[in-house]
Scaffold this motif. Structure first.
Motif, PDB file in Angstrom:
ATOM      1  N   GLY A 270       0.736  -1.424  -0.243  1.00 40.01           N
ATOM      2  CA  GLY A 270       0.124  -0.301   0.022  1.00 40.01           C
ATOM      3  C   GLY A 270       1.079   2.088  -0.017  1.00 40.01           C
ATOM      4  N   GLU A 271       0.294   2.578  -1.102  1.00 36.68           N
ATOM      5  CA  GLU A 271       1.254   3.104  -0.712  1.00 36.68           C
ATOM      6  C   GLU A 271       0.278   4.662  -0.968  1.00 36.68           C
ATOM      7  OE1 GLU A 271       4.030   5.419  -3.918  1.00 36.68           O
ATOM      8  OE2 GLU A 271       4.254   3.484  -3.563  1.00 36.68           O
ATOM      9  N   GLN A 272       0.940   6.056  -0.516  1.00 33.42           N
ATOM     10  CA  GLN A 272      -0.452   7.201  -0.141  1.00 33.42           C
ATOM     11  C   GLN A 272       0.853   7.738  -0.671  1.00 33.42           C
ATOM     12  OE1 GLN A 272      -1.198   6.598   3.662  1.00 33.42           O
ATOM     13  NE2 GLN A 272      -3.028   5.969   3.382  1.00 33.42           N
ATOM     14  N   SER A 273       0.645   8.815  -1.681  1.00 33.45           N
ATOM     15  CA  SER A 273       1.233  10.535  -2.382  1.00 33.45           C
ATOM     16  C   SER A 273       0.443  11.455  -2.123  1.00 33.45           C
ATOM     17  CB  SER A 273       2.109   9.372  -3.502  1.00 33.45           C
ATOM     18  OG  SER A 273       2.488  11.138  -3.262  1.00 33.45           O
ATOM     19  N   LEU A 274       0.409  12.104  -1.014  1.00 29.61           N
ATOM     20  CA  LEU A 274      -0.645  13.308  -0.973  1.00 29.61           C
ATOM     21  C   LEU A 274       0.459  14.463  -0.831  1.00 29.61           C
ATOM     22  CD1 LEU A 274      -2.468  12.527   2.758  1.00 29.61           C
ATOM     23  CD2 LEU A 274      -2.798  12.075   0.099  1.00 29.61           C
ATOM     24  N   ARG A 275       0.170  15.462  -1.668  1.00 25.91           N
ATOM     25  CA  ARG A 275       1.558  16.394  -2.012  1.00 25.91           C
ATOM     26  C   ARG A 275      -0.115  17.661  -2.457  1.00 25.91           C
ATOM     27  NH1 ARG A 275       5.801  15.890  -6.650  1.00 25.91           N
ATOM     28  NH2 ARG A 275       5.968  17.998  -5.008  1.00 25.91           N
ATOM     29  N   GLY A 276       0.875  19.089  -1.473  1.00 25.17           N
ATOM     30  CA  GLY A 276      -0.300  20.330  -1.836  1.00 25.17           C
ATOM     31  C   GLY A 276       0.731  21.262  -2.734  1.00 25.17           C
ATOM     32  N   LEU A 277      -0.174  22.531  -2.801  1.00 25.91           N
ATOM     33  CA  LEU A 277       1.179  23.624  -3.631  1.00 25.91           C
ATOM     34  C   LEU A 277       0.491  24.208  -3.439  1.00 25.91           C
ATOM     35  CD1 LEU A 277       3.596  24.657  -5.557  1.00 25.91           C
ATOM     36  CD2 LEU A 277       1.435  24.204  -7.249  1.00 25.91           C
ATOM     37  N   LEU A 278       0.675  25.185  -1.985  1.00 23.93           N
ATOM     38  CA  LEU A 278       0.394  26.653  -2.412  1.00 23.93           C
ATOM     39  C   LEU A 278       0.669  27.970  -3.409  1.00 23.93           C
ATOM     40  CD1 LEU A 278       1.182  27.165   1.532  1.00 23.93           C
ATOM     41  CD2 LEU A 278      -1.286  26.122   0.216  1.00 23.93           C
ATOM     42  N   LEU A 279      -0.497  28.475  -4.321  1.00 23.04           N
ATOM     43  CA  LEU A 279       0.119  29.462  -5.018  1.00 23.04           C
ATOM     44  C   LEU A 279       0.545  30.449  -4.641  1.00 23.04           C
ATOM     45  CD1 LEU A 279      -1.340  28.932  -8.232  1.00 23.04           C
ATOM     46  CD2 LEU A 279       0.164  27.881  -7.608  1.00 23.04           C
ATOM     47  N   LYS A 280      -0.116  30.838  -3.369  1.00 20.61           N
ATOM     48  CA  LYS A 280      -0.493  32.100  -2.374  1.00 20.61           C
ATOM     49  C   LYS A 280       0.100  31.357  -0.646  1.00 20.61           C
ATOM     50  CE  LYS A 280      -2.289  36.035  -5.248  1.00 20.61           C
ATOM     51  NZ  LYS A 280      -3.280  37.119  -5.676  1.00 20.61           N
ATOM     52  N   ARG A 281       0.473  32.505  -0.547  1.00 20.15           N
ATOM     53  CA  ARG A 281      -0.200  32.021   0.733  1.00 20.15           C
ATOM     54  C   ARG A 281      -0.987  32.314   2.014  1.00 20.15           C
ATOM     55  NH1 ARG A 281       6.139  33.673   2.814  1.00 20.15           N
ATOM     56  NH2 ARG A 281       7.534  32.268   1.749  1.00 20.15           N
ATOM     57  N   THR A 282      -1.917  32.687   1.335  1.00 23.01           N
ATOM     58  CA  THR A 282      -3.190  32.982   2.085  1.00 23.01           C
ATOM     59  C   THR A 282      -4.430  31.997   1.601  1.00 23.01           C
ATOM     60  OG1 THR A 282      -4.188  34.504   0.123  1.00 23.01           O
ATOM     61  CG2 THR A 282      -3.490  35.489   1.755  1.00 23.01           C
ATOM     62  N   ALA A 283      -3.880  30.897   1.135  1.00 19.18           N
ATOM     63  CA  ALA A 283      -4.556  29.142   0.534  1.00 19.18           C
ATOM     64  C   ALA A 283      -4.041  28.023   1.745  1.00 19.18           C
ATOM     65  CB  ALA A 283      -4.226  29.041  -0.461  1.00 19.18           C
ATOM     66  N   THR A 284      -5.086  27.621   1.945  1.00 17.25           N
ATOM     67  CA  THR A 284      -4.789  26.755   3.205  1.00 17.25           C
ATOM     68  C   THR A 284      -4.963  24.890   2.565  1.00 17.25           C
ATOM     69  OG1 THR A 284      -4.985  27.775   5.016  1.00 17.25           O
ATOM     70  CG2 THR A 284      -5.223  25.415   4.933  1.00 17.25           C
ATOM     71  N   VAL A 285      -3.853  24.371   2.460  1.00 16.95           N
ATOM     72  CA  VAL A 285      -3.899  23.182   2.090  1.00 16.95           C
ATOM     73  C   VAL A 285      -4.059  21.893   2.688  1.00 16.95           C
ATOM     74  CG1 VAL A 285      -2.712  20.601   0.884  1.00 16.95           C
ATOM     75  CG2 VAL A 285      -3.159  23.197  -0.292  1.00 16.95           C
ATOM     76  N   ASN A 286      -4.803  21.067   3.311  1.00 15.95           N
ATOM     77  CA  ASN A 286      -4.636  20.112   5.061  1.00 15.95           C
ATOM     78  C   ASN A 286      -4.417  18.995   4.201  1.00 15.95           C
ATOM     79  OD1 ASN A 286      -5.810  21.990   6.499  1.00 15.95           O
ATOM     80  ND2 ASN A 286      -7.655  22.068   5.160  1.00 15.95           N
ATOM     81  N   LEU A 287      -3.768  18.312   4.976  1.00 18.89           N
ATOM     82  CA  LEU A 287      -3.739  16.270   4.427  1.00 18.89           C
ATOM     83  C   LEU A 287      -3.608  15.807   5.564  1.00 18.89           C
ATOM     84  CD1 LEU A 287      -0.084  17.382   2.254  1.00 18.89           C
ATOM     85  CD2 LEU A 287      -2.301  16.890   1.532  1.00 18.89           C
ATOM     86  N   LYS A 288      -4.234  14.924   5.529  1.00 17.95           N
ATOM     87  CA  LYS A 288      -3.881  13.234   7.049  1.00 17.95           C
ATOM     88  C   LYS A 288      -3.978  12.174   6.562  1.00 17.95           C
ATOM     89  CE  LYS A 288      -6.844  12.281  10.204  1.00 17.95           C
ATOM     90  NZ  LYS A 288      -8.772  12.583  10.828  1.00 17.95           N
ATOM     91  N   PRO A 289      -2.406  11.947   6.156  1.00 12.23           N
ATOM     92  CA  PRO A 289      -2.925   9.969   5.552  1.00 12.23           C
ATOM     93  C   PRO A 289      -2.773   9.312   6.604  1.00 12.23           C
ATOM     94  CG  PRO A 289      -0.392  11.966   5.466  1.00 12.23           C
ATOM     95  CD  PRO A 289      -1.338  12.826   5.663  1.00 12.23           C
ATOM     96  N   GLU A 290      -3.238   8.167   6.682  1.00 13.89           N
ATOM     97  CA  GLU A 290      -3.235   7.390   8.256  1.00 13.89           C
ATOM     98  C   GLU A 290      -3.276   5.818   7.316  1.00 13.89           C
ATOM     99  OE1 GLU A 290      -6.116   7.988  10.889  1.00 13.89           O
ATOM    100  OE2 GLU A 290      -7.737   8.629   9.044  1.00 13.89           O
ATOM    101  N   LEU A 291      -2.337   5.267   8.129  1.00 14.73           N
ATOM    102  CA  LEU A 291      -2.106   3.618   7.963  1.00 14.73           C
ATOM    103  C   LEU A 291      -2.941   3.497   9.396  1.00 14.73           C
ATOM    104  CD1 LEU A 291       1.364   3.632   6.507  1.00 14.73           C
ATOM    105  CD2 LEU A 291      -1.030   3.364   5.495  1.00 14.73           C
TER     106      LEU A 291
END
Length: 364
Positions: A270-291
């Motif tokens: 099993g493999e999880q790959s979560l990546r976020g890119l912020l184009l502005k610092r006012t934006a938000t990316v939430n990531l929650k990987p779980e095993l």
């Protein structure tokens, strides 16, 4: 009037959900969108179905092997259980195959709920491409069952101008069967819109393969979310969750990916790959990987990163005569392509890449 009961954001599974936009979308009055439904279909052969506000529209459809019938769905998902009644069914016999099935969902306002079933016997092969456009709240539930060696590819693009789309996928994947689904969230060009993608996939046979991922592109104050659980119930199963999120302005993209491995599901990969890119610092990316692993002979890994565009790469491209806006677009497109390239059908993959490119041109 029916009272709309929704999950509470106090619940962990719903804390990032944009339920206010969902309620507002459900309350919008229907009005003409000016969208030509024919333009939403890809130029590929195969069955076509158009649903307007959840109702089948025969004038723009040629169902082929897809049946329209009343469905009584089971399950306790808070939104998925609302999808009952008239829906669509794709059933394929053993070793059967079909040209790509295209399904377009066009909303004019208000709320609509549509159930669907995909039942595939041993060694059957199918591709299903879905497109969401328009406005209002579109709520969809898909139950899929794959027999031994069956192969299903799903590709779903969310292009709605405003409103909300909630999707719930539930699948049982048999021995040596393959289920691959890729999502692209690239809407919100005219107003506030949001989405939630829910997945519950069970690898129910030895050697089963399951993949669920895609790209969520958000801007303005838009919120998009994916919450996926892959359950390894039998040995030698393989799963992949590859998600990319791009957030601009004051928007929010949230990704929650979970893999569960049963005690007897040895030799799981099993493999999880979560990546976020912020184009502005006012934006938000939430990531929650779980095993959650109860077996001891497994190979499972997860990775989660959030960052900005590489300043050195931008400088290098600008030093070679590429203007800043174009350089940002190229780097962002490459970041998104990492997930969209997993679509197996070349024509479908090209169309999704074009949708992402159009979004990037407007957002950057």
């Amino acid at each position: 009037m029916r009272t709309l009961t929704l999950p509470s954001p106090r619940e962990e599974a719903w804390r990032w959900s944009d339920l206010d936009t969902l309620r507002a979308a459900a309350d919008t009055a229907p009005e003409a969108t000016g969208i030509d439904p024919a333009a939403l279909f890809l130029d590929i052969p195969g069955p076509r179905l158009l649903f307007v506000d959840g109702a089948f529209e025969p004038a723009h459809s040629r169902p082929g092997p897809v049946q329209l019938t009343r469905l009584e769905m089971t399950g306790d998902h808070p939104l998925g259980q609302l999808a009952q009644g008239e829906g669509w069914v794709l059933r394929l016999d053993a070793q059967a195959a079909t040209d790509p099935v295209q399904i377009v969902h066009l909303g004019t306002g208000g709320e609509s709920h549509l159930p669907a079933r995909i039942d595939m016997a041993d060694d059957a092969v199918a591709t299903v491409v879905e497109t969401y456009a328009g406005r209002g709240w579109a709520n969809r539930l898909v139950h899929a069952s794959l027999g031994k060696g069956a192969r299903l590819m799903r590709a779903v693009r969310l292009l709605q101008d405003e409103g909300f789309v909630s999707l719930r996928d539930e699948a049982r994947i048999g021995e040596a069967a393959s289920y691959v689904s890729t999502f692209l969230g690239a809407g919100g060009q005219k107003g506030q819109c949001g989405s939630r993608i829910d997945g519950a996939l069970t690898l129910d046979g030895p050697g089963a393969y399951a993949e669920m991922g895609g790209a969520l592109l958000t801007r303005a104050e838009q919120k998009q979310e994916a919450a996926v659980v892959l359950r390894h119930a039998e040995p030698e199963g393989t799963s992949r969750q590859v998600w990319r999120a791009v957030a601009a302005d004051a928007s929010t993209a949230s990704l929650a990916a979970r893999a569960e491995v049963a005690r007897h599901a040895q030799k799981t990969d099993g493999e999880q790959s979560l990546r976020g890119l912020l184009l502005k610092r006012t934006a938000t990316v939430n990531l929650k990987p779980e095993l959650e692993i109860f077996a001891d002979d497994v190979k499972c890994a997860h990775g989660a990163t959030v960052g900005e565009l590489d300043a050195r790469a931008l400088f290098y491209m600008q030093s070679r005569g590429i203007d800043e806006a174009r350089a940002k677009a190229l780097l962002t497109h490459a970041f998104v392509a990492d997930a969209l390239d997993r679509i197996g059908d070349e024509a479908v993959r090209t169309a999704f890449a074009a949708d992402a490119e159009q979004w990037l041109e407007a957002a950057l």
